[in-house]
Structures are given as structure tokens and as C-alpha cells.
Design a protein around this motif. Structure first.
Motif, PDB file in Angstrom:
ATOM      1  N   UNK A  78       0.812  -1.117   0.053  1.00  0.00           N
ATOM      2  CA  UNK A  78       0.126   0.021   0.016  1.00  0.00           C
ATOM      3  C   UNK A  78       0.993   1.245  -0.136  1.00  0.00           C
ATOM      4  N   UNK A  79       0.204   2.411   0.182  1.00  0.00           N
ATOM      5  CA  UNK A  79       1.012   3.715   0.099  1.00  0.00           C
ATOM      6  C   UNK A  79       0.873   4.278  -1.158  1.00  0.00           C
ATOM      7  N   UNK A  80       2.172   4.939  -1.364  1.00  0.00           N
ATOM      8  CA  UNK A  80       2.244   5.713  -2.897  1.00  0.00           C
ATOM      9  C   UNK A  80       1.271   7.091  -2.464  1.00  0.00           C
ATOM     10  N   UNK A  81       1.296   7.670  -1.309  1.00  0.00           N
ATOM     11  CA  UNK A  81       0.367   8.606  -1.067  1.00  0.00           C
ATOM     12  C   UNK A  81       0.240   9.960  -1.873  1.00  0.00           C
ATOM     13  N   UNK A 116       5.592   6.441  -1.102  1.00  0.00           N
ATOM     14  CA  UNK A 116       5.528   7.478  -2.231  1.00  0.00           C
ATOM     15  C   UNK A 116       6.447   8.767  -2.510  1.00  0.00           C
ATOM     16  N   UNK A 117       6.635   9.249  -3.620  1.00  0.00           N
ATOM     17  CA  UNK A 117       7.429  10.176  -3.814  1.00  0.00           C
ATOM     18  C   UNK A 117       6.738  10.991  -4.227  1.00  0.00           C
ATOM     19  N   UNK A 118       7.343  12.332  -4.191  1.00  0.00           N
ATOM     20  CA  UNK A 118       6.742  13.714  -4.376  1.00  0.00           C
ATOM     21  C   UNK A 118       6.194  13.836  -5.776  1.00  0.00           C
ATOM     22  N   UNK A 119       5.022  14.450  -6.073  1.00  0.00           N
ATOM     23  CA  UNK A 119       4.291  14.576  -7.153  1.00  0.00           C
ATOM     24  C   UNK A 119       5.029  15.489  -8.190  1.00  0.00           C
ATOM     25  N   UNK A 120       5.765  16.319  -7.264  1.00  0.00           N
ATOM     26  CA  UNK A 120       6.657  17.505  -8.003  1.00  0.00           C
ATOM     27  C   UNK A 120       7.962  17.690  -7.211  1.00  0.00           C
ATOM     28  N   UNK A 121       8.371  18.942  -7.139  1.00  0.00           N
ATOM     29  CA  UNK A 121       9.604  19.082  -6.362  1.00  0.00           C
ATOM     30  C   UNK A 121       9.392  19.384  -5.118  1.00  0.00           C
ATOM     31  N   UNK A 124       8.488  18.621   0.983  1.00  0.00           N
ATOM     32  CA  UNK A 124       8.028  18.604   2.246  1.00  0.00           C
ATOM     33  C   UNK A 124       6.507  18.164   2.236  1.00  0.00           C
ATOM     34  N   UNK A 125       5.895  18.779   1.156  1.00  0.00           N
ATOM     35  CA  UNK A 125       4.706  18.676   0.986  1.00  0.00           C
ATOM     36  C   UNK A 125       4.023  17.190   0.864  1.00  0.00           C
ATOM     37  N   UNK A 126       4.988  16.637  -0.129  1.00  0.00           N
ATOM     38  CA  UNK A 126       4.907  14.946   0.010  1.00  0.00           C
ATOM     39  C   UNK A 126       4.869  14.108   1.268  1.00  0.00           C
ATOM     40  N   UNK A 127       5.508  14.836   2.235  1.00  0.00           N
ATOM     41  CA  UNK A 127       5.727  14.023   3.532  1.00  0.00           C
ATOM     42  C   UNK A 127       4.406  14.422   4.203  1.00  0.00           C
ATOM     43  N   UNK A 150       4.999   1.059   8.138  1.00  0.00           N
ATOM     44  CA  UNK A 150       5.779   1.948   7.230  1.00  0.00           C
ATOM     45  C   UNK A 150       7.159   1.264   6.967  1.00  0.00           C
ATOM     46  N   UNK A 151       7.543   1.423   5.906  1.00  0.00           N
ATOM     47  CA  UNK A 151       8.892   0.770   5.473  1.00  0.00           C
ATOM     48  C   UNK A 151       9.720   1.898   4.855  1.00  0.00           C
ATOM     49  N   UNK A 152      10.517   2.411   5.499  1.00  0.00           N
ATOM     50  CA  UNK A 152      11.616   3.406   5.027  1.00  0.00           C
ATOM     51  C   UNK A 152      12.554   2.728   4.036  1.00  0.00           C
ATOM     52  N   UNK A 153      12.806   3.533   2.844  1.00  0.00           N
ATOM     53  CA  UNK A 153      13.525   2.821   1.890  1.00  0.00           C
ATOM     54  C   UNK A 153      14.886   3.851   1.817  1.00  0.00           C
ATOM     55  N   UNK A 154      15.907   3.279   1.203  1.00  0.00           N
ATOM     56  CA  UNK A 154      17.138   4.007   1.189  1.00  0.00           C
ATOM     57  C   UNK A 154      16.923   5.331   0.233  1.00  0.00           C
ATOM     58  N   UNK A 155      17.874   6.261   0.589  1.00  0.00           N
ATOM     59  CA  UNK A 155      17.527   7.678   0.103  1.00  0.00           C
ATOM     60  C   UNK A 155      17.717   7.758  -1.245  1.00  0.00           C
ATOM     61  N   UNK A 156      18.337   6.838  -2.082  1.00  0.00           N
ATOM     62  CA  UNK A 156      18.451   6.832  -3.574  1.00  0.00           C
ATOM     63  C   UNK A 156      17.241   6.599  -4.193  1.00  0.00           C
ATOM     64  N   UNK A 157      15.945   6.310  -3.207  1.00  0.00           N
ATOM     65  CA  UNK A 157      14.664   6.124  -3.890  1.00  0.00           C
ATOM     66  C   UNK A 157      13.878   7.123  -3.579  1.00  0.00           C
ATOM     67  N   UNK A 158      14.433   8.168  -2.925  1.00  0.00           N
ATOM     68  CA  UNK A 158      13.433   9.325  -2.580  1.00  0.00           C
ATOM     69  C   UNK A 158      12.828   9.913  -3.849  1.00  0.00           C
ATOM     70  N   UNK A 159      13.311  10.068  -4.986  1.00  0.00           N
ATOM     71  CA  UNK A 159      12.575  10.786  -5.820  1.00  0.00           C
ATOM     72  C   UNK A 159      11.564  10.001  -6.743  1.00  0.00           C
ATOM     73  N   UNK A 160      11.740   8.510  -6.666  1.00  0.00           N
ATOM     74  CA  UNK A 160      10.558   7.746  -7.093  1.00  0.00           C
ATOM     75  C   UNK A 160       9.929   6.880  -6.621  1.00  0.00           C
ATOM     76  N   UNK A 161      10.355   6.660  -5.303  1.00  0.00           N
ATOM     77  CA  UNK A 161       9.546   5.574  -4.539  1.00  0.00           C
ATOM     78  C   UNK A 161       9.069   6.044  -2.964  1.00  0.00           C
TER      79      UNK A 161
END
Length: 282
Positions: A78-81, A116-121, A124-127, A150-161
Motif C-alpha cells: 500500500x502507500x504511494x500517498x 511514495x515520492x513527491x508528485x513535483x519538487x 515537504x508537501x509530499x511528506x 511503514x517501510x523506510x527506503x534507502x535515500x536513493x529512492x526518494x525521487x521515485x518511490x
């Protein structure tokens, strides 16, 4: 329901009774094949992915799992909020509710949230949207007897996951909700690097609803498909497992490996190696 007891040479009754096959590790197998493979290998738990469940058909798979004697460690995901519009947010809400319903029918106590990742740049809003999405989902999950992990992902996935990228951040977010409803899933691949990790695991006490293992290969062969078999990389898996147990977690331990080279190998051979490496390194 059958009872599974396992022994490993020189170890007596083994922690293998907690091992779970996250089915992505044998991705070329259908869900039916993964269930049969676990039964043959004596692996008592299985972690499911929604797309595989949907391919096979939910009611039939729920029945097949019950008949096999396997237990479901989690359903992913689930997720991808975060969403760019109200309409998109409503679609995500409905999909997360379906995920809760699926978890309940499958007998999975935990729905893993990849946030989920931010829908734009605007990260903070995404979080903020992640927190709002979890808050909206909690009552529905509670009504179905499903916990949110809640599964934290490695920071390399911040822009897409996922914009949730540390265990510290996941802990802080989880603490805003009742412990019996929202916890954290600790995946070794994603958090092994985190400063003061053992302290962060201690802070997770009472909230850990899942523990996933694989290894970090050097060099990392692929951003997504580069996870290694336990013992082939740099993660102190046993130390991490001991820390997770000291924090009170005694549930199933999922082997979750994204790696095309492993996917291309015969599934039964992969499961045999998983059991061996799990016993040696986890």
C-alpha cells in the motif's frame, strides 16, 4: 493446519521456523508455484505482492494458502500517498482500501506501506501527504484487523518511490498513531547504513511489524535489481537481527531479493540456498 519444525545441522531446533519467502525473490514463479515451492522447501511463511495475487485471483489464492498450511507474513504494497490532484488522491485512497481488504482476506496481519515520492519538487508537501494518507487509512485498516507497516527506503529512492528514507523518520511518523495500528518494517537493505542504527531500532520497540533481509553488494550492480544473497555483501545481518529481537520483535523474517541473476535460477535451488545462507548469516 500443519505445524512446521526444522533442524539445521549443529544448531538444533532452528530459527528457520521464522523464515519467510518474499515472493519477489522468485519472481519468475507464479504465486501458485511459490506456494508449492515453500511447501517443498519447508519454509513456513510467505510474503505476498498484490500484482501476483491479482494475477492468480484473490479468493482462490486465499483458499490455496489456507490449504497449504503456510502463513502470510505481509502483503506488499500500500502507500504511494502523494498526489498531484484531488482526483489522483482519491484514486490512491481507494487503492489503499482495496489493499487492506486483500490483506484481510489473505490472512496477512501487515500491509507494507511504500509511502511514495513527491508528485513535483515539493518534498515537504509530499511528506505531509504521506501523514495525511496514513491517518485516513488507519480506521479502515483497524476495522479489518490489518496493521500498517511503514517501510523506510534507502535515500536513493526518494525521487521515485518514497520520501520516507530513514528508520528515524519512519519511527517519528509511526508514533503519531496508535502502536497497535501503525508500526515500521525494517529492511536491512534500506537502513543498514543509517547512523546509530541500533539506537533507532531500540526506538522502534513495540512498533516493529516486519524484518526483511538481503545483502548490499559492492559494487552495487543495479539501483533496483542489485540486492544480494545473504552473506554476499556488507551488511551485518545477524547483529541487526539481534537488535531487532532485543527491541521485542519475534515475528517472521522475510528474505526479499530483487536480482535478475537470482530470478533466472531454478526456484527450488534458490530456496535451498536461501535456507542455507539464512542459517549461516541471519
Amino acid at each position: 493446519m500443519r505445524r512446521f519444525v526444522y533442524r539445521v545441522e549443529g544448531k538444533g531446533e532452528s530459527c528457520l521456523e521464522r523464515i519467510s519467502l518474499n515472493q519477489i525473490t522468485t519472481d519468475r514463479w507464479s504465486l501458485e508455484e511459490a506456494i508449492d515451492g515453500c511447501v517443498r522447501a519447508g519454509i513456513p511463511w510467505i510474503g505476498l505482492w498484490r500484482h501476483k495475487v491479482q494475477e492468480a485471483g484473490l479468493p482462490g489464492i486465499a483458499r490455496l494458502i489456507r490449504d497449504s498450511g503456510l502463513k502470510v507474513s505481509s502483503l506488499c504494497r500500500g502507500g504511494m500517498f502523494p498526489a498531484a490532484s484531488r482526483q489522483a488522491a482519491l484514486r490512491k485512497r481507494d487503492d489503499n482500501r482495496r489493499a487492506v481488504e486483500e490483506a484481510a482476506e489473505l490472512g496477512a496481519e501487515v500491509l507494507v506501506l511504500v509511502c511514495g515520492a513527491a508528485a513535483d519538487r515539493d518534498i515537504d508537501s509530499a511528506r505531509a501527504q504521506v501523514e495525511e494518507g496514513i491517518a485516513e487509512l488507519v480506521p479502515y485498516a483497524a476495522s479489518h484487523g490489518v496493521k500498517l507497516g511503514i517501510e523506510p527506503l534507502h535515500p536513493m529512492y526518494a525521487a521515485e518511490r518514497s520520501v520516507v528514507v530513514t528508520l528515524a523518520q519512519a519511527n517519528e511518523l509511526a508514533r503519531r498513531f496508535p502502536a497497535e495500528q501503525v508500526g515500521v518494517v525494517i529492511d536491512a537493505f534500506h537502513v543498514w547504513w543509517e547512523p546509530e542504527l541500533e539506537a533507532r531500532i531500540r526506538e522502534s520497540a513495540g512498533r516493529i511489524v516486519g524484518f526483511h533481509v538481503s545483502d548490499w553488494l559492492v559494487p552495487l550492480p543495479h539501483m533496483l535489481m542489485g540486492r544480494g544473497m545473504m552473506g554476499d555483501g556488507r551488511i551485518e545481518l545477524r547483529r541487526m537481527r539481534e537488535a531487532v529481537e532485543a527491541a521485542g520483535y519475534s515475528g517472521p523474517i522475510e528474505v526479499e531479493i530483487f536480482n535478475q541473476a537470482i530470478w533466472d535460477q531454478p526456484g527450488d535451488e534458490v530456496l535451498a540456498r536461501i535456507k542455507q545462507r539464512y542459517a549461516e548469516h541471519v
